[in-house]
Design a protein around this motif. Structure first.
Motif, PDB file in Angstrom:
ATOM      1  N   VAL A  23       0.841  -1.207   0.000  1.00 37.01           N
ATOM      2  CA  VAL A  23       0.000   0.000   0.000  1.00 37.01           C
ATOM      3  C   VAL A  23       0.872   1.250   0.000  1.00 37.01           C
ATOM      4  O   VAL A  23       0.619   2.215  -0.729  1.00 37.01           O
ATOM      5  N   LYS A  24       1.912   1.236   0.809  1.00 37.44           N
ATOM      6  CA  LYS A  24       2.815   2.387   0.898  1.00 37.44           C
ATOM      7  C   LYS A  24       3.337   2.761  -0.485  1.00 37.44           C
ATOM      8  O   LYS A  24       3.376   3.939  -0.863  1.00 37.44           O
ATOM      9  N   GLU A  25       3.725   1.767  -1.261  1.00 37.28           N
ATOM     10  CA  GLU A  25       4.247   2.015  -2.608  1.00 37.28           C
ATOM     11  C   GLU A  25       3.142   2.426  -3.585  1.00 37.28           C
ATOM     12  O   GLU A  25       3.363   3.267  -4.455  1.00 37.28           O
ATOM     13  N   ILE A  26       1.974   1.819  -3.472  1.00 35.90           N
ATOM     14  CA  ILE A  26       0.871   2.214  -4.368  1.00 35.90           C
ATOM     15  C   ILE A  26       0.531   3.687  -4.126  1.00 35.90           C
ATOM     16  O   ILE A  26       0.381   4.474  -5.059  1.00 35.90           O
ATOM     17  N   VAL A  27       0.458   4.057  -2.864  1.00 38.98           N
ATOM     18  CA  VAL A  27       0.099   5.440  -2.506  1.00 38.98           C
ATOM     19  C   VAL A  27       1.186   6.418  -2.976  1.00 38.98           C
ATOM     20  O   VAL A  27       0.887   7.522  -3.432  1.00 38.98           O
ATOM     21  N   ARG A  28       2.440   6.007  -2.894  1.00 42.07           N
ATOM     22  CA  ARG A  28       3.527   6.884  -3.356  1.00 42.07           C
ATOM     23  C   ARG A  28       3.497   7.038  -4.873  1.00 42.07           C
ATOM     24  O   ARG A  28       3.597   8.152  -5.399  1.00 42.07           O
ATOM     25  N   LEU A  73      -8.230  -5.847  -7.705  1.00 41.63           N
ATOM     26  CA  LEU A  73      -7.813  -6.495  -6.464  1.00 41.63           C
ATOM     27  C   LEU A  73      -6.317  -6.791  -6.512  1.00 41.63           C
ATOM     28  O   LEU A  73      -5.822  -7.385  -7.469  1.00 41.63           O
ATOM     29  N   VAL A  74      -5.612  -6.371  -5.466  1.00 38.47           N
ATOM     30  CA  VAL A  74      -4.190  -6.710  -5.317  1.00 38.47           C
ATOM     31  C   VAL A  74      -4.061  -7.665  -4.136  1.00 38.47           C
ATOM     32  O   VAL A  74      -4.437  -7.329  -3.014  1.00 38.47           O
ATOM     33  N   ILE A  75      -3.552  -8.868  -4.417  1.00 42.48           N
ATOM     34  CA  ILE A  75      -3.313  -9.842  -3.348  1.00 42.48           C
ATOM     35  C   ILE A  75      -1.911  -9.557  -2.830  1.00 42.48           C
ATOM     36  O   ILE A  75      -0.917  -9.986  -3.414  1.00 42.48           O
ATOM     37  N   ALA A  76      -1.845  -8.818  -1.715  1.00 40.08           N
ATOM     38  CA  ALA A  76      -0.554  -8.318  -1.226  1.00 40.08           C
ATOM     39  C   ALA A  76       0.054  -9.289  -0.219  1.00 40.08           C
ATOM     40  O   ALA A  76       0.544  -8.895   0.838  1.00 40.08           O
ATOM     41  N   CYS A  77       0.029 -10.546  -0.559  1.00 42.48           N
ATOM     42  CA  CYS A  77       0.510 -11.597   0.335  1.00 42.48           C
ATOM     43  C   CYS A  77       1.013 -12.714  -0.558  1.00 42.48           C
ATOM     44  O   CYS A  77       0.292 -13.186  -1.443  1.00 42.48           O
ATOM     45  N   GLU A 215       7.463  -3.433  -6.902  1.00 42.59           N
ATOM     46  CA  GLU A 215       7.180  -3.854  -8.278  1.00 42.59           C
ATOM     47  C   GLU A 215       5.684  -4.087  -8.489  1.00 42.59           C
ATOM     48  O   GLU A 215       5.167  -3.863  -9.586  1.00 42.59           O
ATOM     49  N   THR A 216       4.999  -4.526  -7.450  1.00 37.57           N
ATOM     50  CA  THR A 216       3.557  -4.759  -7.561  1.00 37.57           C
ATOM     51  C   THR A 216       2.823  -3.432  -7.732  1.00 37.57           C
ATOM     52  O   THR A 216       1.859  -3.336  -8.509  1.00 37.57           O
ATOM     53  N   ALA A 217       3.279  -2.404  -7.025  1.00 33.92           N
ATOM     54  CA  ALA A 217       2.675  -1.077  -7.190  1.00 33.92           C
ATOM     55  C   ALA A 217       2.853  -0.611  -8.632  1.00 33.92           C
ATOM     56  O   ALA A 217       1.931  -0.086  -9.261  1.00 33.92           O
ATOM     57  N   ARG A 218       4.049  -0.800  -9.178  1.00 33.44           N
ATOM     58  CA  ARG A 218       4.316  -0.439 -10.571  1.00 33.44           C
ATOM     59  C   ARG A 218       3.362  -1.173 -11.521  1.00 33.44           C
ATOM     60  O   ARG A 218       2.792  -0.582 -12.436  1.00 33.44           O
ATOM     61  N   GLU A 219       3.172  -2.474 -11.289  1.00 39.89           N
ATOM     62  CA  GLU A 219       2.306  -3.235 -12.194  1.00 39.89           C
ATOM     63  C   GLU A 219       0.820  -2.950 -11.953  1.00 39.89           C
ATOM     64  O   GLU A 219       0.000  -3.094 -12.862  1.00 39.89           O
TER      65      GLU A 219
ATOM     66  N   ILE B 108       8.290   7.475 -12.467  1.00 44.81           N
ATOM     67  CA  ILE B 108       7.517   7.688 -11.230  1.00 44.81           C
ATOM     68  C   ILE B 108       7.968   6.717 -10.150  1.00 44.81           C
ATOM     69  O   ILE B 108       8.126   7.075  -8.985  1.00 44.81           O
ATOM     70  N   GLN B 109       8.213   5.492 -10.544  1.00 44.44           N
ATOM     71  CA  GLN B 109       8.645   4.486  -9.572  1.00 44.44           C
ATOM     72  C   GLN B 109      10.022   4.834  -8.994  1.00 44.44           C
ATOM     73  O   GLN B 109      10.256   4.674  -7.797  1.00 44.44           O
ATOM     74  N   ASN B 110      10.914   5.324  -9.841  1.00 41.75           N
ATOM     75  CA  ASN B 110      12.306   5.503  -9.430  1.00 41.75           C
ATOM     76  C   ASN B 110      12.656   6.853  -8.828  1.00 41.75           C
ATOM     77  O   ASN B 110      13.581   6.946  -8.031  1.00 41.75           O
ATOM     78  N   SER B 111      11.958   7.903  -9.233  1.00 43.79           N
ATOM     79  CA  SER B 111      12.353   9.232  -8.762  1.00 43.79           C
ATOM     80  C   SER B 111      11.998   9.426  -7.291  1.00 43.79           C
ATOM     81  O   SER B 111      10.918   9.055  -6.839  1.00 43.79           O
TER      82      SER B 111
END
Lengths: 270, 270
Positions: A23-28, A73-77, A215-219, B108-111
């Protein structure tokens, strides 16, 4: 006003608090997206359960979140991804993404010598999920795996901040692989990103260290974009966290990991 | 034996030879996939044409490749992506991916400081395509762009191997931005990856340098995987390159860039 599909939240699920690193990465990366998170703390950890149990829990939670109205849906596990990703891709009408494929794909992208070491829980190591995913995409790779059972408690008890304690546990866990010929290491558990700097350091900053959540946030962005579902504006978002148990322990960890996250938390029954 | 959808090639198109840097990465990351490439050398370069012309050419080539039987289309050209990605996503039944969004997403991911510098052709800079893509995903970013018209001839004439020549042209092109506060630089033209090491070096290895082709190959994998279209086995693949003109110049560059690629080349009319 009718809520458009684009404005619906991204559903994120995990057995506990670990998925909050995703979540932290998705939000960023995607600050205009709203998260609806479910932490299955009353049945956590999944690592000790059978594949069938984990699959059933994951499907139940997915159905619950879909009922609440999510656009993806993201299965974050890792354990739940290994057990239920394929069944959920068939079952649901919305895009479904797990944490394993993005990490596997990034390792393929980054490795030069095609040798990868996966650090994960015993359950994920036993499932061979990363090895299957990597070799399924590129059969030229060789993948070794190492279970690191002491990493999750180290992180959840917030003892990872103590350099001495972290140093000892990381050394004990990784010493047999200190001279691995893999040039790329996957952090195959959502808790491990908190140890990323220490792990990188342990290998003298010579390895590419892949954070599956990152990487999941990116995808998540790639898949939303592909489906024309990316939300491109909107600020001051309050995210929602649902838990089926006492939230105090969850919040204790959460405040440490994501001190700036704006959220409301609800205890529900499931 | 009926050919399954999964076994069909990935169609890749470009105005000329530049898109082969994207092919190089697709072949490295996804060695079981077969490529059907089209290089529009008789109408190259696209940078000086109007948006409408480029859109029409791109649609014509896409239809031609779809007629040949492809499972996905990659527009491996920044100008063509800016002009025709949206129309092709609507027009075709197969997945379509351009080079701009993957590069934007990786930035966006890297910066870390949310400041990005895009190096591209004049046409791509004028289109604002990278800036629109980045800010469309994450409005917290600021994006500056710089046209580098001398880079394409430097690469196509294979003069990039001469360190002195490269050094002079890179310095002339980038000197005004040498002290840019952007922490991330996008190579927004498919020719520029050949200059990646030199560009990184010019900025004292202090910037994250994003190669759009490298990221597009990664997202090709993501999108194929999402659509259950990834080919997971099969070796000794011979790729096919189609060109509407004299292939000798194309092959001269190609042998330099991808000496190990197994391919057959056909001159066609379009």
């Amino acid at each position: 006003m009718k809520k458009t599909l684009m404005d619906k939240p991204i559903g994120v699920m995990d057995s506990g608090v670990g998925g909050m690193t995703v979540v932290k990465e998705i939000v960023r990366q995607l600050p205009h997206e709203k998260i609806l998170y479910f932490g299955d703390i009353s049945r956590c950890p999944y690592g000790e359960k059978s594949q069938e149990e984990v699959r059933d829990y994951t499907v139940q939670i997915a159905d619950y979140l879909v009922g609440k109205g999510i656009k993806m849906l993201v299965i974050a596990c890792n354990t739940a991804t290994a057990a239920a990703l394929e069944i959920l891709k068939e079952r649901l009408d919305i895009p479904v993404l797990g944490v394993i494929q993005p990490g596997a794909r990034s390792a393929i992208q980054n490795s030069r010598n095609k040798k990868v070491l996966v650090l994960a829980t015993s359950g994920t190591v036993k499932s061979n999920a990363y090895s299957d995913a990597i070799i399924g995409i590129n059969s030229g790779f060789s993948v070794s795996s190492l279970a690191c059972p002491k990493f999750v408690p180290l992180v959840e008890q917030l003892r990872y901040k103590d350099d001495v304690v972290s140093g000892i546990i990381i050394h004990q866990s990784l010493k047999k692989h200190r001279h691995t010929d893999a040039d790329t290491i996957i952090l195959g558990c959502t808790h491990y990103p908190l140890l990323k700097a220490d792990i990188r350091n342990y290998f003298n900053n010579e390895k590419k260290v892949i954070d599956s959540g990152y990487e999941t946030a990116r995808e998540t962005s790639t898949i939303l974009n592909y489906n024309n579902l990316l939300r491109t504006s909107g600020e001051s978002i309050v995210h929602t966290i649902l838990i089926n148990g006492d939230s105090s322990r969850f919040e204790y960890v959460l405040r440490d990991w994501l001190p700036e996250l704006e959220y409301k938390i609800q205890e529900i029954e499931l």
